[in-house]
Design a protein around this motif. Structure first.
Motif, mmCIF file in Angstrom:
data_model
loop_
_atom_site.group_PDB
_atom_site.id
_atom_site.type_symbol
_atom_site.label_atom_id
_atom_site.label_comp_id
_atom_site.label_asym_id
_atom_site.label_seq_id
_atom_site.Cartn_x
_atom_site.Cartn_y
_atom_site.Cartn_z
ATOM 1 N N ARG A 281 -3.243 -21.821 -81.253
ATOM 2 C CA ARG A 281 -1.924 -21.253 -80.991
ATOM 3 C C ARG A 281 -1.554 -21.546 -79.545
ATOM 4 O O ARG A 281 -2.300 -21.193 -78.625
ATOM 5 N N VAL A 282 -0.421 -22.181 -79.353
ATOM 6 C CA VAL A 282 0.035 -22.570 -78.020
ATOM 7 C C VAL A 282 1.406 -21.945 -77.792
ATOM 8 O O VAL A 282 2.295 -22.048 -78.634
ATOM 9 N N ALA A 283 1.574 -21.315 -76.641
ATOM 10 C CA ALA A 283 2.814 -20.616 -76.321
ATOM 11 C C ALA A 283 3.748 -21.525 -75.542
ATOM 12 O O ALA A 283 3.324 -22.273 -74.673
ATOM 13 N N CYS A 284 5.034 -21.442 -75.879
ATOM 14 C CA CYS A 284 6.080 -22.157 -75.166
ATOM 15 C C CYS A 284 7.115 -21.124 -74.733
ATOM 16 O O CYS A 284 7.845 -20.584 -75.567
ATOM 17 N N GLN A 285 7.160 -20.848 -73.454
ATOM 18 C CA GLN A 285 8.081 -19.853 -72.903
ATOM 19 C C GLN A 285 9.351 -20.552 -72.445
ATOM 20 O O GLN A 285 9.296 -21.522 -71.701
ATOM 21 N N ALA A 286 10.499 -20.041 -72.908
ATOM 22 C CA ALA A 286 11.786 -20.631 -72.552
ATOM 23 C C ALA A 286 12.729 -19.540 -72.089
ATOM 24 O O ALA A 286 12.723 -18.427 -72.618
ATOM 25 N N LEU A 293 17.102 -22.269 -78.242
ATOM 26 C CA LEU A 293 16.420 -22.558 -79.506
ATOM 27 C C LEU A 293 15.199 -23.412 -79.185
ATOM 28 O O LEU A 293 15.321 -24.496 -78.614
ATOM 29 N N VAL A 294 13.995 -22.919 -79.530
ATOM 30 C CA VAL A 294 12.742 -23.590 -79.176
ATOM 31 C C VAL A 294 12.289 -24.446 -80.352
ATOM 32 O O VAL A 294 12.197 -23.960 -81.480
ATOM 33 N N THR A 295 11.995 -25.711 -80.072
ATOM 34 C CA THR A 295 11.603 -26.667 -81.109
ATOM 35 C C THR A 295 10.306 -27.361 -80.710
ATOM 36 O O THR A 295 10.209 -27.896 -79.608
ATOM 37 N N TRP A 296 9.311 -27.318 -81.588
ATOM 38 C CA TRP A 296 8.053 -28.058 -81.400
ATOM 39 C C TRP A 296 8.103 -29.318 -82.260
ATOM 40 O O TRP A 296 8.487 -29.264 -83.424
ATOM 41 N N ARG A 297 7.676 -30.428 -81.690
ATOM 42 C CA ARG A 297 7.568 -31.660 -82.477
ATOM 43 C C ARG A 297 6.376 -32.471 -81.976
ATOM 44 O O ARG A 297 6.005 -32.372 -80.798
ATOM 45 N N LYS A 298 5.807 -33.243 -82.881
ATOM 46 C CA LYS A 298 4.699 -34.131 -82.512
ATOM 47 C C LYS A 298 5.271 -35.498 -82.184
ATOM 48 O O LYS A 298 5.890 -36.146 -83.024
ATOM 49 N N VAL A 299 5.066 -35.932 -80.968
ATOM 50 C CA VAL A 299 5.694 -37.160 -80.491
ATOM 51 C C VAL A 299 5.149 -38.371 -81.236
ATOM 52 O O VAL A 299 5.876 -39.319 -81.522
ATOM 53 N N ALA A 300 3.863 -38.343 -81.580
ATOM 54 C CA ALA A 300 3.240 -39.514 -82.219
ATOM 55 C C ALA A 300 3.739 -39.726 -83.637
ATOM 56 O O ALA A 300 3.573 -40.802 -84.186
ATOM 57 N N GLN A 301 4.353 -38.692 -84.259
ATOM 58 C CA GLN A 301 4.821 -38.808 -85.633
ATOM 59 C C GLN A 301 6.280 -38.367 -85.689
ATOM 60 O O GLN A 301 6.599 -37.254 -86.085
ATOM 61 N N PRO A 302 7.213 -39.240 -85.293
ATOM 62 C CA PRO A 302 8.623 -38.833 -85.244
ATOM 63 C C PRO A 302 9.226 -38.571 -86.602
ATOM 64 O O PRO A 302 10.255 -37.919 -86.696
ATOM 65 N N CYS A 348 7.506 -29.499 -76.550
ATOM 66 C CA CYS A 348 8.287 -28.287 -76.770
ATOM 67 C C CYS A 348 9.646 -28.474 -76.116
ATOM 68 O O CYS A 348 9.732 -28.783 -74.923
ATOM 69 N N GLU A 349 10.702 -28.281 -76.893
ATOM 70 C CA GLU A 349 12.062 -28.437 -76.389
ATOM 71 C C GLU A 349 12.813 -27.124 -76.524
ATOM 72 O O GLU A 349 12.772 -26.475 -77.575
ATOM 73 N N ALA A 350 13.488 -26.729 -75.471
ATOM 74 C CA ALA A 350 14.347 -25.550 -75.472
ATOM 75 C C ALA A 350 15.774 -26.014 -75.204
ATOM 76 O O ALA A 350 16.025 -26.720 -74.226
#
Length: 507
Positions: A281-286, A293-302, A348-350
């Motif tokens: 579990r990894v936290a992304c504080q925005a 709106l917080v968005t997680w994505r894996k860069v290696a698998q677009p 992680c994108e906010a």
């Protein structure tokens, strides 16, 4: 016919009156007349059977209908008006009205609809009026009303709508009236209203509008010409937040006051090495305004779709949000049963109306090591893992071999240490034995005999293993009894009990 003909013969020659379409059959307890069937307030839980195929108007209001069974409306291809308001409908299956191409008016007010699937209104190409007020709708997804090209009135008031996606009203080129009043809208984008080329009436009042830079376009649009769509009452678009603009009219707020705070984002930790099978579990504080709106994505698998999470602002759950404090969102990246495929770079994108911010995260997977066992809490130490247990079998072959070798080495060390201690005892007692007697295990520096049976393993305060004497155990009980049985000599009398001592390090 002759003048004297019987009167009943004259009656036979008269044409019979034509029966109305619904006189052929009518559902139980319903009223049928002309091309109308009225089955309201009968406590129905489903659409009744036996409705004539030529029915054009069907009243089913004020019942308890929860579901429209597939094909239940198929025989009613002539329907023009269908009233299902004040029932208990929770969902509309795609194609539920596909067999009603002539339907002009559909009333679904006062049901329990929580969402509308794409295709729910497929087949209603002639529909003019759609009532969806008084339901439990929370959001409208893209292309929800795509199959209604001739719809003129759409009533969505008194729901709980918080979000309209940009293409939610796509396809409604003939819409003249849109009622979105008394919902939970905080903002609305310009793209939502662009498909409404024929719009004449727009109702947006009684929503908790968030007056920031994302709503700047609406005030400009109303002042430039959109006010013709609003009545005097509908022009009162009141701000609910930020607190400094609360209760003010959007049309009276200057554009310089409609501001946004661009988001900032922070990921903790930035890099993690996980073992196989672990949960991560990894936290992304925005932070920012409006709430990012917080968005997680894996860069290696677009190609993978982003996982979006939007948490409530910090302090809101505890009711401690101060005046003018910016919203703070947090998103969590959850990975269960980590495998080598999870390794790679994440982002992680906010994002909010003020802009976007990104933060990287790197995950490495240790493919040669399983997750360590959970630390033991206070209390008795757990027994060592057995090679035949299910948890041991779940380990890899190399790990099983290492564990078995460690256990065997520990047992061999214990045996060698015990043998060395007793061998040293034998050499010391033989030198001091009286003439004519056999060697004894009694020594000058011990309180009594010492045998391997009395050596026990004990773990010290710092975790070190050592061997100590347990005086409560018998001394050569089996050997002495065997010699007495063979008649060589009677067993020696037991020595006097030593002073009470649980453990003695001297041997």
């Amino acid at each position: 016919m002759a003048p004297g003909a019987p009167a009943f013969l004259l009656l036979l020659l008269l044409p019979l009156p034509r029966s109305p379409p619904c006189a052929v059959g009518c559902p139980n307890n319903c009223r049928c007349y002309s091309a109308t069937v009225e089955c309201g307030a009968l406590r129905l839980r489903a659409v009744p059977s036996g409705i004539p195929a030529g029915t054009q108007t069907l009243f089913l209001q004020d019942n308890s209908i929860e579901h429209l069974e597939p094909g239940v409306l198929a025989p009613l291809a002539a329907l023009r008006h269908l009233y299902l308001h004040n029932n208990s409908l929770r969902a509309l299956e795609p194609g539920a009205f596909r067999t009603q191409p002539r339907l002009l008016e559909l009333a679904l007010t006062g049901n329990r609809l929580q969402g509308l699937r794409t295709g729910a209104f497929a087949g209603l190409s002639q529909l003019r009026i759609l009532y969806l007020a008084g339901n439990q709708l929370v959001q409208l997804l893209d292309f929800t009303f795509l199959h209604l090209p001739r719809l003129q009135e759409l009533h969505l008031q008194e729901n709980s709508i918080e979000l309209l996606e940009d293409q939610a009203l796509s396809g409604l080129s003939s819409l003249a009236l849109l009622d979105l009043s008394r919902n939970q809208l905080g903002t609305i984008s310009r793209e939502v209203l662009q498909p409404l080329a024929s719009l004449q009436v727009l109702r947006l009042t009684e929503n908790p509008w968030r007056c920031d830079c994302a709503l700047l376009w609406l005030g400009v649009w109303i002042k430039a010409g959109g006010q013709r769509l609003l009545s005097s009452r509908d022009k009162k678009i009141v701000c609910a937040e930020p607190p400094r603009l609360a209760l003010q009219s959007l049309l009276e707020v200057s554009g310089s006051s409609l501001i946004c705070i661009p988001p900032s984002v922070h990921v903790e930790p930035l890099e993690v090495t996980a073992n196989l099978g672990e949960d991560l579990r990894v936290a992304c504080q925005a932070s920012g305004y409006p709430q990012p709106l917080v968005t997680w994505r894996k860069v290696a698998q677009p190609r993978e779709g982003p996982r979006r999470t939007q948490a409530p602002p910090a302090g809101r759950a505890q009711g401690q949000r101060g005046p003018g404090a910016p919203d703070t969102g947090s998103g969590m990246l959850f990975l269960t049963n980590v495998t080598p495929a999870h390794a790679g770079r994440y982002e992680c994108e906010a994002a909010n109306a003020g802009g976007a911010a990104r933060a990287p995260f790197q995950l490495r997977v240790n493919a040669s090591q399983a997750p360590p066992p959970a630390p033991a809490g206070p209390g008795p130490r757990a027994p060592p893992r057995e090679a035949g247990s299910m948890a041991f079998r779940a380990l890899g072959l190399a790990t099983q071999t290492a564990v078995a070798a460690a256990i065997a080495l520990l047992a061999l060390t214990a045996l060698l240490l015990a043998a060395a201690i007793c061998r040293r005892r034998r050499r010391g007692t033989k030198a001091r034995a009286p003439p004519g007697q056999g060697a004894s295990f009694v020594s000058d520096y011990a309180d009594g005999p010492c045998t391997f049976a009395q050596l026990e393993e004990l773990r010290g305060e710092r975790g070190h293993e050592m061997f100590v004497i347990d005086r409560s155990k018998p001394l050569f009980a089996e050997g002495a009894a065997a010699e007495a049985a063979r008649g060589r000599r009677p067993p020696p009398p037991p020595p006097p009990p030593p002073p009470p001592r649980a453990y003695d390090l001297r041997c």
